[in-house]
Design a protein around this motif. Structure first.
Motif, short mmCIF file in Angstrom:
data_model
loop_
_atom_site.label_atom_id
_atom_site.label_comp_id
_atom_site.label_asym_id
_atom_site.label_seq_id
_atom_site.Cartn_x
_atom_site.Cartn_y
_atom_site.Cartn_z
N GLY A 100 0.79 -1.22 0.00
CA GLY A 100 0.00 0.00 0.00
C GLY A 100 0.82 1.27 0.00
N ALA A 101 2.15 1.15 -0.09
CA ALA A 101 3.02 2.32 -0.09
C ALA A 101 2.94 3.05 -1.43
CB ALA A 101 4.46 1.92 0.21
N SER A 102 2.95 4.37 -1.38
CA SER A 102 2.87 5.18 -2.60
C SER A 102 4.23 5.31 -3.26
CB SER A 102 2.34 6.57 -2.28
OG SER A 102 3.30 7.30 -1.52
N GLY A 103 4.20 5.67 -4.55
CA GLY A 103 5.45 5.89 -5.26
C GLY A 103 6.24 7.04 -4.67
N ILE A 104 5.55 8.05 -4.15
CA ILE A 104 6.23 9.19 -3.54
C ILE A 104 6.98 8.74 -2.28
CG2 ILE A 104 5.86 11.36 -2.31
CD1 ILE A 104 3.60 11.96 -4.27
N LEU A 105 6.35 7.91 -1.46
CA LEU A 105 7.00 7.44 -0.24
C LEU A 105 8.21 6.56 -0.57
CD1 LEU A 105 7.15 7.11 2.82
CD2 LEU A 105 5.51 5.22 2.64
N VAL A 106 8.06 5.66 -1.54
CA VAL A 106 9.17 4.76 -1.91
C VAL A 106 10.35 5.57 -2.43
CG1 VAL A 106 9.91 2.89 -3.42
CG2 VAL A 106 7.64 2.80 -2.38
N SER A 107 10.09 6.50 -3.35
CA SER A 107 11.20 7.25 -3.96
C SER A 107 11.86 8.18 -2.94
CB SER A 107 10.70 8.03 -5.18
OG SER A 107 9.65 8.91 -4.84
N PRO A 125 1.29 7.79 -10.08
CA PRO A 125 0.31 7.99 -9.01
C PRO A 125 -0.38 6.69 -8.61
CG PRO A 125 -0.65 8.62 -11.09
CD PRO A 125 0.77 8.21 -11.38
N GLY A 126 0.31 5.89 -7.83
CA GLY A 126 -0.26 4.62 -7.43
C GLY A 126 0.48 4.03 -6.26
N THR A 127 0.22 2.75 -5.99
CA THR A 127 0.86 2.06 -4.88
C THR A 127 1.71 0.90 -5.39
OG1 THR A 127 -1.08 0.62 -4.61
CG2 THR A 127 -0.98 2.63 -3.25
N VAL A 128 2.54 0.38 -4.51
CA VAL A 128 3.46 -0.70 -4.86
C VAL A 128 2.72 -1.90 -5.46
CG1 VAL A 128 5.00 -2.45 -3.84
CG2 VAL A 128 5.27 -0.02 -3.25
N GLY A 129 1.55 -2.23 -4.89
CA GLY A 129 0.80 -3.37 -5.42
C GLY A 129 0.45 -3.19 -6.88
N GLY A 130 0.01 -1.99 -7.24
CA GLY A 130 -0.32 -1.71 -8.64
C GLY A 130 0.90 -1.66 -9.52
N PHE A 131 2.00 -1.07 -9.03
CA PHE A 131 3.24 -1.01 -9.81
C PHE A 131 3.68 -2.41 -10.20
CE2 PHE A 131 4.69 2.79 -7.00
CZ PHE A 131 3.75 3.60 -7.59
N THR A 218 -8.80 12.67 -13.56
CA THR A 218 -8.31 11.91 -14.69
C THR A 218 -7.88 10.52 -14.23
OG1 THR A 218 -6.71 11.90 -16.52
CG2 THR A 218 -5.96 12.82 -14.43
N GLY A 219 -7.43 9.70 -15.15
CA GLY A 219 -7.02 8.34 -14.79
C GLY A 219 -5.60 8.03 -15.19
N GLY A 220 -4.80 9.06 -15.49
CA GLY A 220 -3.44 8.80 -15.94
C GLY A 220 -3.43 8.39 -17.41
#
Length: 298
Positions: A100-107, A125-131, A218-220
């Motif tokens: 559930g971690a966001s890309g902003i938090l990871v980077s 704009p998503g989470t680790v699971g989606g990435f 939007t949806g990206g």
């Protein structure tokens, strides 16, 4: 329809007929038959293990690359909360990231640890699971380049760790098992200076701000880039910049983005996307593929 009697007991939060529009970027669409926010990985495993195998299960991250159809989503939608949003360094070049971690938090965590190569996650704009599921990528980087392995809860409730090779990544696609939910992943980068990493993140942020409609509903990125082409150029060449259908519009700022201008239904957004695909096919002969996931019933 499911009833409360048919669902296993949980320690987290289970909500019937939960509206999903507030949870997705398009701010449109129907409800989840059940929305499950597990307290932790054990709670999720036990729930899936006890759930009728015929009941469909879908994971929901930040809802950025998703159209939830107006009829809603049958079965159970699983949303990972704060318990799954932690990021910690496990060695000088590797981060252990919750699903559930966001890309902003990871980077940002990578920057603080002097780990380069993960800057591109700042722009997704998503989470680790989606990435992990979609082989997320941008600005020259892809998840397949940094993933070591991932922790997954299978639809059966079994927890397994899958190495990157088992996902058989291609462009914006993995072979993650159907119904599986990514609850964690290890990303490995390369040595870097925090100041240089921050400068690259700033460059990416500025580029996104200048070229994408970030302040719109939007949806990206809507369509995958076909081999040898850029989707936005094909859409633009087909005369679709600013094209509208009901409350849905092709962004004038970036033509590979669809926008909910106010009160668009998901049906209008999806139909606009299909009209764009038709016009591109007629104009260039190229068949655009959806990158945005479309889920639920119409």
């Amino acid at each position: 329809m499911l009833t409360a009697v048919s669902l296993p007991s949980v320690r987290g939060k289970l909500t019937a007929e939960a509206p999903l529009a507030p949870l997705v970027w398009f701010k449109a669409g129907g409800a989840a038959q059940w929305l499950f926010e597990p307290q932790d990985a054990d709670d999720l495993s036990a729930f899936l293990r006890g759930l009728d195998p015929a009941v469909p299960v879908m994971a929901l991250g930040l809802g950025s690359n998703l159209i939830v159809r107006d009829g809603g989503v049958p079965g159970v939608v699983v949303r990972l909360g704060k318990a799954f949003a932690r990021v910690t360094a496990v060695d000088p070049l590797t981060l252990d990231c919750g699903g559930g971690a966001s890309g902003i938090l990871v980077s940002s965590t990578a920057r603080d640890a002097g780990i380069a190569g993960l800057e591109f996650l700042r722009s997704i704009p998503g989470t680790v699971g989606g990435f992990v599921r979609m082989n997320g990528g941008a600005y020259g980087g892809e998840v397949k380049d940094i993933l070591v392995d991932c922790d997954v809860v299978l639809r059966s409730g079994e927890r397994v760790t899958l190495p990157v090779g088992d996902l058989h990544y291609t462009y914006r696609h993995s072979e993650l098992p159907q119904g599986a939910i990514v609850i964690g992943a290890r990303f490995r980068g390369r040595p870097g200076e925090p100041a240089a990493i921050q400068a690259e993140m700033d460059r990416i942020s500025a580029s996104r701000e200048a070229s994408q409609p970030l302040r719109s509903k939007t949806g990206g990125s809507t369509f995958k880039n076909p081999p040898g082409h850029k989707a936005w150029e094909l859409v633009d060449r087909a005369g679709c910049r600013g094209l509208t259908l009901g409350g849905a519009q092709v962004s004038e700022k970036h033509t590979n983005f669809l926008i909910n201008t106010g009160d668009a239904t998901s049906a209008e957004i999806e139909a606009l996307g299909e009209e764009v695909r038709r016009r591109v096919r007629d104009q260039s002969g190229v068949e655009l593929e959806w990158e945005i996931q479309r889920v639920g019933t119409k």
